[in-house]
Design an enzyme around this catalytic site. Structure first.
Site, PDB file in Angstrom:
ATOM      1  CB  CYS A  83      28.168 -31.794  17.645  1.00  0.00           C
ATOM      2  SG  CYS A  83      27.648 -33.473  17.250  1.00  0.00           S
ATOM      3  CB  SER A 207      34.056 -35.291  10.556  1.00  0.00           C
ATOM      4  OG  SER A 207      32.799 -35.370  11.192  1.00  0.00           O
ATOM      5  CB  ILE A 209      33.529 -40.762  15.844  1.00  0.00           C
ATOM      6  CG1 ILE A 209      33.890 -42.236  15.655  1.00  0.00           C
ATOM      7  CG2 ILE A 209      32.190 -40.420  15.226  1.00  0.00           C
ATOM      8  CD1 ILE A 209      33.079 -43.176  16.519  1.00  0.00           C
ATOM      9  CG  HIS A 333      32.933 -34.365  14.982  1.00  0.00           C
ATOM     10  ND1 HIS A 333      32.916 -33.396  15.962  1.00  0.00           N
ATOM     11  CD2 HIS A 333      31.632 -34.514  14.581  1.00  0.00           C
ATOM     12  CE1 HIS A 333      31.661 -32.980  16.140  1.00  0.00           C
ATOM     13  NE2 HIS A 333      30.874 -33.636  15.330  1.00  0.00           N
TER      14      HIS A 333
END
Lengths: 385, 385
Positions: A83, A207, A209, A333
């Protein structure tokens, strides 16, 4: 070593973009960044992406995007650090421009997660953890974060609702960001009653995706003056550090030592301290990560990151404004793209383009991008001058 | 921009290493390179790898190897450019050391292909091609190379046996390389009668996959003198260029324009011409690629690369020695590691450590690493001084 500057920014809305392919999403933000920079060519392309080999059956994204964008024959490469891939690609670009080898670099952070060529997203994301010693035992990535959050609550005596301000702030700030995935204010009550995912992490701790791309154009600082009345945004600090990939190997699972190392090195490079940072785009993949990031980066004592939220210090008019455009929690995210979304947002703050969530008089901003459960962490400090 | 040098090298044998994991293979070569360099720490780690997300279900190899090797807290990142991942990681490391940001970098080229966590190797390798416009139509990676070879034979009037010298030379040279996967001399007759894979590519046109790691230690040239009687190996040229990812988009499918661009830039940076190169480790993933690489890099006219083999110019005592340690064909092709195996082999030549395949008096060597069917190509020129 030459100083570098960010001349242009571009981003797409984060969403389930079923009607657009990986290359179309990356291309859309590329053209926006090039237009914003007033440039129609660049010397090199650096792509940050985590999942395309698994989700899109596509590797070699450097050449792939050079080809699509029409930057034929240019140098291009992909950088991956889970990430933290976006910030890692940025740092590789900064090094190449700083070395004097190239005079411009387009950095693409891109991820298309709502497609699948074989892998489901949960198992693809688990490749950020240790395949042999974590994932093989059956734990998912949210599961790892849940263990950390549960231990943190036990160790420091916080209850779940104490994390609510992180998510409430992120959701409130996203309302004014057209690129954010979620536009919906939330309350403490909703935060507490949200669906459980992996105790104690519920849906509003996590969060979402999404598909999206964010991009920045890097040039030597000496070649930029204020352009079109906008301040010059220089890169004052850039640092990357690592920790063990598996949580159980860490000396202290509740301390992001790689965040501490990379933040310290970035502060030293910039000649700044935490109190000099006007806005901090941190990596709130889960609410626990917001607390740990604030602590490791010098904004709160150990176990006290949560207090900054409870005291109202994290809002755009607070002492340590975080997630001013929605953060990972509400902006979304798209994993390999997130690090560049953070940089774009810091640039927007330093340019004074953030409308209702503008941090008044912001001249210095920091972004911190986390790979895995804290194994690779990059910190960048930008300044308007 | 500081000049860089290669202080240490390390490699494992290429084989089906069922008894060793990805981290053990990478670690083995890391310790060898650090020992060879006489260093027990480095500032940063750059990993070149293509397939680990798919074959090993493991991403974030930067932190993964920092952790395993014991280089905790250091900066680490993975770079991917399909089969050119190794050289791409090297180039990222060179830029960081050249920029002055770090004083040492360990570059790991590593691939573990004889394991599988979901993908078969053929479909994993196909991610180097265009997922939408090539692979989706059903073609494999060897199939793409077969189309190129067939067209080349048609266009320039060569027959299949004319490619035999490339494979015969590679197999002969591998006999003296303990790290090579294949130790078996071959004849023109065997080359012609080998099993067909995708017409006209047969088994002896194609390089074998394998598990392996090759690693090099990069430091600023100014900090190195001749060590232990060995010459100092400096990086004189480093360049990366791209072409369209799909073959059908190229102006001429029989010309590696990215090889031409990157070789020209590397020659210019080094102040050298093709005739100055004493040894050339080229990317003979398939015999056709050896011919195209020689042509695009200035060693042969268009369509005449094959002639260098037929004339005996490619052997260690010839005019353009290639694949002196076995090349991809016989040393083996652990895809993301190959670019660093090539660099290790050029260093061995420049140190005079190649025994029966030593190129007499070699002081300047070149390595060229190809990603996909020619979409990303890197060229590096090293010199003993």
């Amino acid at each position: 070593m030459r100083k570098t500057a960010i001349l242009g920014i571009g981003q797409t809305k984060i969403d389930e973009q079923w009607d657009k392919s990986l290359r179309e999403i990356g291309g859309e933000a590329a053209f926006a960044a090039m237009q914003d920079a007033g440039m129609d060519r660049v010397d090199a392309l650096y792509v940050g992406n985590m999942l395309s080999p698994m989700i899109d059956a596509q590797n070699q994204l450097g050449a792939y995007f050079s080809d699509w964008i029409g930057l034929w024959r240019q140098e291009s490469v992909k950088v991956e650090a889970a990430c933290a891939s976006g910030a890692a690609a940025l740092r590789a670009a900064l090094m190449a421009v700083a070395a004097g080898n190239i005079d411009s670099a387009l950095v693409i952070g891109v991820e298309k997660m709502t497609d699948k060529a074989g892998h489901d997203v949960t198992s693809a994301l688990a490749t950020a953890a240790d395949a042999d010693y974590e994932v093989e035992q059956g734990i998912s990535f949210v599961g790892i974060n849940a263990l950390i959050m549960r231990r943190y609550m036990h160790e420091f005596g916080w209850k779940h609702a104490d994390f609510a301000p992180f998510s409430i702030n992120a959701h409130a700030n996203a309302m004014d960001n057209p690129c954010a995935r979620l536009h919906q204010r939330i309350t403490v009550d909703q935060f507490e009653r949200s669906s459980m995912i992996a105790t104690p992490i519920n849906l509003l701790d996590a969060s979402p995706i999404g598909d999206g791309a964010a991009e920045v154009m890097i040039v030597p600082a000496e070649k930029v003056a204020s352009v079109r009345g906008r301040p010059r945004i220089t890169v004052e600090g850039s640092s990357s550090a690592t920790d063990s990939i598996a949580v159980h190997s860490r000396k202290d699972p509740l301390f992001l030592s790689a965040a501490c190392d990379s933040a310290k090195r970035a502060y030293a490079m910039a000649g700044l301290a935490p109190e000099d940072i006007d806005v901090f785009e941190l990596h709130d993949a889960f609410s626990i990560m917001a607390a740990l990031s604030l602590e490791a980066s010098g904004f709160a004592e150990r176990g006290q990151g949560v207090r900054l939220g409870l005291e109202g210090a994290i809002s755009p008019n607070g002492r340590v404004p975080v997630c001013t455009r929605g953060g990972l929690k509400a902006r979304g995210h798209p994993v390999g793209a997130t690090g560049i979304y953070q940089i774009v947002e810091v640039v927007q703050q330093l340019r004074g383009e953030c409308g209702k969530t503008q941090v008044a008089g912001a001249t210095t901003g920091m972004a911190q991008n986390i790979g895995g459960s804290g194994a690779t962490i990059l910190t960048h400090i930008l300044k308007a001058n």
